[in-house]
Motif scaffolding. Sequence first.
Motif, PDB file in Angstrom:
ATOM      1  N   LEU A   1       7.301  12.040   1.340  1.00 49.02           N
ATOM      2  CA  LEU A   1       8.713  11.759   1.104  1.00 49.02           C
ATOM      3  C   LEU A   1       9.276  11.724  -0.030  1.00 49.02           C
ATOM      4  O   LEU A   1      10.520  12.224  -0.593  1.00 49.02           O
ATOM      5  CB  LEU A   1       9.094  10.345   2.088  1.00 49.02           C
ATOM      6  N   ALA A   2       8.496  11.173  -1.049  1.00 48.48           N
ATOM      7  CA  ALA A   2       8.849  10.919  -2.455  1.00 48.48           C
ATOM      8  C   ALA A   2       9.122  12.237  -2.902  1.00 48.48           C
ATOM      9  O   ALA A   2       9.840  12.685  -4.003  1.00 48.48           O
ATOM     10  CB  ALA A   2       8.067  10.089  -3.085  1.00 48.48           C
ATOM     11  N   SER A   3       8.212  13.206  -2.540  1.00 49.96           N
ATOM     12  CA  SER A   3       8.142  14.569  -3.053  1.00 49.96           C
ATOM     13  C   SER A   3       9.130  15.607  -2.499  1.00 49.96           C
ATOM     14  O   SER A   3       9.477  16.729  -2.933  1.00 49.96           O
ATOM     15  CB  SER A   3       6.869  15.213  -2.881  1.00 49.96           C
ATOM     16  N   GLY A   4       9.792  14.971  -1.636  1.00 52.73           N
ATOM     17  CA  GLY A   4      10.956  15.938  -1.038  1.00 52.73           C
ATOM     18  C   GLY A   4      10.556  16.768   0.059  1.00 52.73           C
ATOM     19  O   GLY A   4      11.332  17.578   0.280  1.00 52.73           O
ATOM     20  N   LYS A   5       9.405  16.515   0.562  1.00 55.48           N
ATOM     21  CA  LYS A   5       8.800  17.503   1.539  1.00 55.48           C
ATOM     22  C   LYS A   5       8.953  16.882   2.924  1.00 55.48           C
ATOM     23  O   LYS A   5       9.095  15.820   3.215  1.00 55.48           O
ATOM     24  CB  LYS A   5       7.452  17.954   1.220  1.00 55.48           C
TER      25      LYS A   5
ATOM     26  N   GLU B   1       0.743  -1.176  -0.079  1.00 52.96           N
ATOM     27  CA  GLU B   1       0.023   0.105  -0.005  1.00 52.96           C
ATOM     28  C   GLU B   1       0.851   1.289  -0.088  1.00 52.96           C
ATOM     29  O   GLU B   1       1.825   1.104   0.635  1.00 52.96           O
ATOM     30  CB  GLU B   1      -0.823   0.095   1.100  1.00 52.96           C
ATOM     31  N   VAL B   2       0.548   2.270  -0.882  1.00 49.59           N
ATOM     32  CA  VAL B   2       1.340   3.527  -0.889  1.00 49.59           C
ATOM     33  C   VAL B   2       0.319   4.386   0.282  1.00 49.59           C
ATOM     34  O   VAL B   2      -0.633   4.601   0.316  1.00 49.59           O
ATOM     35  CB  VAL B   2       1.113   4.316  -2.367  1.00 49.59           C
ATOM     36  N   SER B   3       1.216   4.630   1.071  1.00 50.43           N
ATOM     37  CA  SER B   3       0.404   5.772   2.312  1.00 50.43           C
ATOM     38  C   SER B   3       0.871   7.283   1.744  1.00 50.43           C
ATOM     39  O   SER B   3       1.768   7.417   1.093  1.00 50.43           O
ATOM     40  CB  SER B   3       1.314   5.478   3.507  1.00 50.43           C
ATOM     41  N   PRO B   4       0.146   8.154   2.700  1.00 47.74           N
ATOM     42  CA  PRO B   4       0.452   9.665   2.347  1.00 47.74           C
ATOM     43  C   PRO B   4       1.950   9.921   2.501  1.00 47.74           C
ATOM     44  O   PRO B   4       2.513  10.743   2.068  1.00 47.74           O
ATOM     45  CB  PRO B   4      -0.580  10.384   3.326  1.00 47.74           C
ATOM     46  N   GLU B   5       2.386   9.260   3.883  1.00 46.05           N
ATOM     47  CA  GLU B   5       3.744   9.581   4.109  1.00 46.05           C
ATOM     48  C   GLU B   5       4.664   9.237   2.900  1.00 46.05           C
ATOM     49  O   GLU B   5       5.759   9.827   2.727  1.00 46.05           O
ATOM     50  CB  GLU B   5       4.131   8.710   5.493  1.00 46.05           C
ATOM     51  N   ASP B   6       4.646   8.187   2.174  1.00 40.18           N
ATOM     52  CA  ASP B   6       5.282   7.917   1.043  1.00 40.18           C
ATOM     53  C   ASP B   6       5.449   8.932   0.272  1.00 40.18           C
ATOM     54  O   ASP B   6       6.318   9.187  -0.438  1.00 40.18           O
ATOM     55  CB  ASP B   6       4.600   6.487   0.384  1.00 40.18           C
ATOM     56  N   ILE B   7       4.062   9.524  -0.152  1.00 39.33           N
ATOM     57  CA  ILE B   7       3.981  10.443  -1.134  1.00 39.33           C
ATOM     58  C   ILE B   7       4.688  11.870  -0.779  1.00 39.33           C
ATOM     59  O   ILE B   7       5.401  12.414  -1.547  1.00 39.33           O
ATOM     60  CB  ILE B   7       2.544  10.895  -1.365  1.00 39.33           C
TER      61      ILE B   7
ATOM     62  N   ASN C   1       1.283  18.972   4.479  1.00 35.75           N
ATOM     63  CA  ASN C   1       1.743  18.284   3.335  1.00 35.75           C
ATOM     64  C   ASN C   1       0.953  16.768   3.476  1.00 35.75           C
ATOM     65  O   ASN C   1       0.870  16.008   2.318  1.00 35.75           O
ATOM     66  CB  ASN C   1       3.250  17.885   3.679  1.00 35.75           C
ATOM     67  N   LEU C   2       0.641  16.170   4.659  1.00 35.30           N
ATOM     68  CA  LEU C   2       0.166  14.795   4.652  1.00 35.30           C
ATOM     69  C   LEU C   2      -1.242  15.169   4.017  1.00 35.30           C
ATOM     70  O   LEU C   2      -1.880  14.189   3.508  1.00 35.30           O
ATOM     71  CB  LEU C   2      -0.203  14.410   6.058  1.00 35.30           C
TER      72      LEU C   2
ATOM     73  N   ASP D   1       4.385   6.627  -8.208  1.00 35.03           N
ATOM     74  CA  ASP D   1       5.476   6.462  -9.450  1.00 35.03           C
ATOM     75  C   ASP D   1       5.801   7.827 -10.049  1.00 35.03           C
ATOM     76  O   ASP D   1       6.738   7.996 -10.747  1.00 35.03           O
ATOM     77  CB  ASP D   1       4.588   5.528 -10.616  1.00 35.03           C
ATOM     78  N   LYS D   2       4.894   8.687 -10.292  1.00 35.13           N
ATOM     79  CA  LYS D   2       4.961   9.957 -10.828  1.00 35.13           C
ATOM     80  C   LYS D   2       5.893  10.789 -10.200  1.00 35.13           C
ATOM     81  O   LYS D   2       6.293  11.465 -10.833  1.00 35.13           O
ATOM     82  CB  LYS D   2       3.334  10.702 -10.924  1.00 35.13           C
ATOM     83  N   LEU D   3       6.139  10.552  -8.944  1.00 41.71           N
ATOM     84  CA  LEU D   3       6.941  11.347  -8.270  1.00 41.71           C
ATOM     85  C   LEU D   3       8.552  10.916  -8.306  1.00 41.71           C
ATOM     86  O   LEU D   3       9.566  11.701  -8.149  1.00 41.71           O
ATOM     87  CB  LEU D   3       6.438  11.576  -6.835  1.00 41.71           C
ATOM     88  N   LEU D   4       8.588   9.479  -8.384  1.00 37.55           N
ATOM     89  CA  LEU D   4      10.034   8.794  -8.430  1.00 37.55           C
ATOM     90  C   LEU D   4      10.619   9.023  -9.680  1.00 37.55           C
ATOM     91  O   LEU D   4       9.920   9.240 -10.660  1.00 37.55           O
ATOM     92  CB  LEU D   4       9.955   7.479  -8.134  1.00 37.55           C
ATOM     93  N   PRO D   5      11.951   9.174  -9.775  1.00 39.14           N
ATOM     94  CA  PRO D   5      12.649   9.223 -11.137  1.00 39.14           C
ATOM     95  C   PRO D   5      12.653   7.827 -11.693  1.00 39.14           C
ATOM     96  O   PRO D   5      12.352   7.080 -11.300  1.00 39.14           O
ATOM     97  CB  PRO D   5      14.240   9.528 -10.554  1.00 39.14           C
TER      98      PRO D   5
END
Length: 68
Positions: free
Chosen positions: A37-41, A29-35, A47-48, A64-68
């Motif tokens: 952190l992946a955005s660099g915030k 599962e993708v969590s809001p925390e993952d999003i 942010n959550l 996936d859209k946030l990761l390189p």
Amino acid sequence: MPTSQPEASGPSEDRATPDDLLHARTGTEVSPEDIVLASGKDITPRNLEWAKRKLAAEGPSALDKLLP
């Protein structure tokens, strides 16, 4: 002493790496925390909330859209 170099078996081909090999999501599962952190915030309440809205709109592919 010379260092050994691997021999080229033929001309190198410059190819783009397929998109499905670039992303490392493990199927969990993708969590809001993952999003966040992946955005660099930093993980903050603001942010959550942003990440929750992004996940609701885009689903797990938001990561996936946030990761390189």
